[in-house]
Design a protein around this motif. Structure first.
Motif, PDB file in Angstrom:
ATOM      1  N   ASP A  42     -49.978   3.059 -50.978  1.00 58.49           N
ATOM      2  CA  ASP A  42     -49.340   4.111 -51.774  1.00 58.49           C
ATOM      3  C   ASP A  42     -48.232   3.547 -52.659  1.00 58.49           C
ATOM      4  O   ASP A  42     -47.995   4.042 -53.766  1.00 58.49           O
ATOM      5  N   LEU A  43     -47.540   2.527 -52.180  1.00 55.42           N
ATOM      6  CA  LEU A  43     -46.484   1.906 -52.979  1.00 55.42           C
ATOM      7  C   LEU A  43     -47.063   1.234 -54.217  1.00 55.42           C
ATOM      8  O   LEU A  43     -46.496   1.320 -55.319  1.00 55.42           O
ATOM      9  N   TYR A  44     -48.197   0.582 -54.071  1.00 59.70           N
ATOM     10  CA  TYR A  44     -48.862  -0.019 -55.227  1.00 59.70           C
ATOM     11  C   TYR A  44     -49.312   1.055 -56.214  1.00 59.70           C
ATOM     12  O   TYR A  44     -49.210   0.887 -57.438  1.00 59.70           O
ATOM     13  N   LYS A  45     -49.843   2.163 -55.714  1.00 59.33           N
ATOM     14  CA  LYS A  45     -50.279   3.231 -56.604  1.00 59.33           C
ATOM     15  C   LYS A  45     -49.088   3.860 -57.333  1.00 59.33           C
ATOM     16  O   LYS A  45     -49.192   4.196 -58.525  1.00 59.33           O
TER      17      LYS A  45
ATOM     18  N   PRO B 168     -50.471  -6.317 -67.730  1.00 57.90           N
ATOM     19  CA  PRO B 168     -50.904  -7.197 -66.628  1.00 57.90           C
ATOM     20  C   PRO B 168     -50.448  -6.705 -65.264  1.00 57.90           C
ATOM     21  O   PRO B 168     -51.195  -6.818 -64.291  1.00 57.90           O
ATOM     22  N   LEU B 169     -49.238  -6.115 -65.192  1.00 56.46           N
ATOM     23  CA  LEU B 169     -48.779  -5.623 -63.891  1.00 56.46           C
ATOM     24  C   LEU B 169     -49.540  -4.366 -63.479  1.00 56.46           C
ATOM     25  O   LEU B 169     -49.823  -4.177 -62.290  1.00 56.46           O
ATOM     26  N   GLN B 170     -49.867  -3.508 -64.406  1.00 56.45           N
ATOM     27  CA  GLN B 170     -50.643  -2.321 -64.046  1.00 56.45           C
ATOM     28  C   GLN B 170     -52.022  -2.704 -63.508  1.00 56.45           C
ATOM     29  O   GLN B 170     -52.500  -2.130 -62.524  1.00 56.45           O
ATOM     30  N   MET B 171     -52.659  -3.681 -64.133  1.00 56.62           N
ATOM     31  CA  MET B 171     -53.953  -4.139 -63.644  1.00 56.62           C
ATOM     32  C   MET B 171     -53.815  -4.815 -62.283  1.00 56.62           C
ATOM     33  O   MET B 171     -54.653  -4.629 -61.394  1.00 56.62           O
TER      34      MET B 171
ATOM     35  N   LYS C 255     -55.449  -3.467 -58.690  1.00 59.23           N
ATOM     36  CA  LYS C 255     -56.324  -4.336 -57.901  1.00 59.23           C
ATOM     37  C   LYS C 255     -55.822  -4.461 -56.467  1.00 59.23           C
ATOM     38  O   LYS C 255     -56.599  -4.370 -55.505  1.00 59.23           O
ATOM     39  N   HIS C 256     -54.525  -4.655 -56.293  1.00 55.67           N
ATOM     40  CA  HIS C 256     -53.968  -4.782 -54.951  1.00 55.67           C
ATOM     41  C   HIS C 256     -54.065  -3.464 -54.188  1.00 55.67           C
ATOM     42  O   HIS C 256     -54.270  -3.456 -52.969  1.00 55.67           O
ATOM     43  N   CYS C 257     -53.924  -2.341 -54.865  1.00 58.87           N
ATOM     44  CA  CYS C 257     -54.042  -1.038 -54.208  1.00 58.87           C
ATOM     45  C   CYS C 257     -55.447  -0.838 -53.649  1.00 58.87           C
ATOM     46  O   CYS C 257     -55.620  -0.376 -52.519  1.00 58.87           O
ATOM     47  N   VAL C 258     -56.454  -1.201 -54.419  1.00 57.65           N
ATOM     48  CA  VAL C 258     -57.836  -1.067 -53.953  1.00 57.65           C
ATOM     49  C   VAL C 258     -58.084  -1.968 -52.743  1.00 57.65           C
ATOM     50  O   VAL C 258     -58.733  -1.566 -51.764  1.00 57.65           O
TER      51      VAL C 258
ATOM     52  N   ARG D 100     -52.116 -13.666 -50.022  1.00 56.97           N
ATOM     53  CA  ARG D 100     -52.597 -13.873 -51.383  1.00 56.97           C
ATOM     54  C   ARG D 100     -51.944 -12.901 -52.360  1.00 56.97           C
ATOM     55  O   ARG D 100     -51.576 -13.285 -53.480  1.00 56.97           O
ATOM     56  N   GLN D 101     -51.780 -11.647 -51.951  1.00 57.99           N
ATOM     57  CA  GLN D 101     -51.143 -10.681 -52.840  1.00 57.99           C
ATOM     58  C   GLN D 101     -49.671 -11.004 -53.058  1.00 57.99           C
ATOM     59  O   GLN D 101     -49.152 -10.843 -54.175  1.00 57.99           O
ATOM     60  N   ALA D 102     -48.980 -11.434 -52.003  1.00 62.37           N
ATOM     61  CA  ALA D 102     -47.582 -11.824 -52.167  1.00 62.37           C
ATOM     62  C   ALA D 102     -47.456 -13.031 -53.091  1.00 62.37           C
ATOM     63  O   ALA D 102     -46.503 -13.141 -53.872  1.00 62.37           O
ATOM     64  N   TRP D 103     -48.403 -13.950 -53.031  1.00 60.62           N
ATOM     65  CA  TRP D 103     -48.390 -15.115 -53.919  1.00 60.62           C
ATOM     66  C   TRP D 103     -48.571 -14.677 -55.375  1.00 60.62           C
ATOM     67  O   TRP D 103     -47.907 -15.209 -56.282  1.00 60.62           O
TER      68      TRP D 103
END
Length: 250
Positions: A88-91, A104-107, A111-114, A204-207
């Motif tokens: 939810d935080l990513y969304k 680029p951040l919205q994309m 991706k991370h939210c999915v 990987r997402q944190a990286w």
């Protein structure tokens, strides 16, 4: 000799029916029911009580003890609640990100939210495999999550990245500890899920987020002189003497 036959008695077409009550048989034999009228100010119990809590576990599909089931279910529900909150935080930030790095951040946030929502299904299925009940509602996840709740308004990009990084670190710290606990209990399936799915995906997402973080701390005040750099004017080039045309002899 006259053929004498016995007279046939007249057929009575009217069949006598014994007297019966005007009420149906089912209503006569049924026992009287209690009144369903409730006292004023009381509401009927429309929904039955829960048949199983999310901390209980009963499964015959795994080969370790019931106490191990309960501990694994409790740990996985904690990971599940934090993963739901992180998704939810990513969304939220996908809809609220602004600035020169908007696209680029919205994309990346989408991706991370999915990916986090896919992880939600994986963790919930493992809880059901262990015979437990997974946390489902957002309100229930908000009650037990360890990720701080963000404000309702919009935050700047640096604060969004910082909050997402902190949420990943919270999930990773718990997942490492819970993976060791599951391995000690003999719950290799839960340990494999925490290492192969939760830890690797969050690392990987944190990286990817760290690549967008500036090296200079954004919380430090910026001097007004540095906010708008002033470049000294370039020295004026010396003027060359204008070349005189050659004299023409008459």
């Amino acid at each position: 000799m006259s053929d004498m036959t016995n007279p046939v008695p007249p057929v009575n077409h009217v069949t006598s029916v014994p007297p019966s009550s005007s009420k149906p048989a089912a209503s006569r034999d049924a026992t009287p029911r209690e009144s369903t009228i409730l006292p004023p100010g009381t509401a009927p119990e429309r929904f039955p009580r829960q048949i199983k809590g999310h901390s209980e576990s009963r499964s015959r599909h795994t080969a370790f003890t019931e106490s191990s089931h309960s501990e694994s279910v409790n740990n996985l529900n904690q990971i599940l609640a934090d993963t739901m909150t992180l998704s939810d935080l990513y969304k939220k930030y996908q809809w609220q990100v602004t600035g020169p790095t908007f696209y680029p951040l919205q994309m990346l946030f989408d991706k991370h939210c999915v990916e986090q929502r896919e992880l939600v299904d994986i963790v919930a299925e493992r809880i059901m495999t262990l015979g437990g009940v997974s946390v489902v509602m957002a309100a229930d996840a908000a009650d037990i999550t360890l990720i701080p709740r963000p404000p309702k308004g919009r935050e700047d990009t640096a604060q969004q990245l910082s909050r997402l990084m902190n949420a990943h670190f919270i999930v990773l710290e718990q997942a490492h500890t819970m993976a060791h606990t599951a391995a000690e209990l003999g719950d290799n399936g839960t340990a494999d899920l925490l290492i192969g799915d939760t830890i690797r995906r969050n690392e990987r997402q944190a990286w990817c987020l760290k690549a967008h973080v500036l090296e200079i701390p954004v919380s430090l005040p910026i001097s007004p002189d540095l906010a708008t750099p002033h470049f000294p004017p370039a020295p004026a080039a010396p003027l060359r003497p204008r070349r005189q045309p050659p004299a023409v002899n008459p």
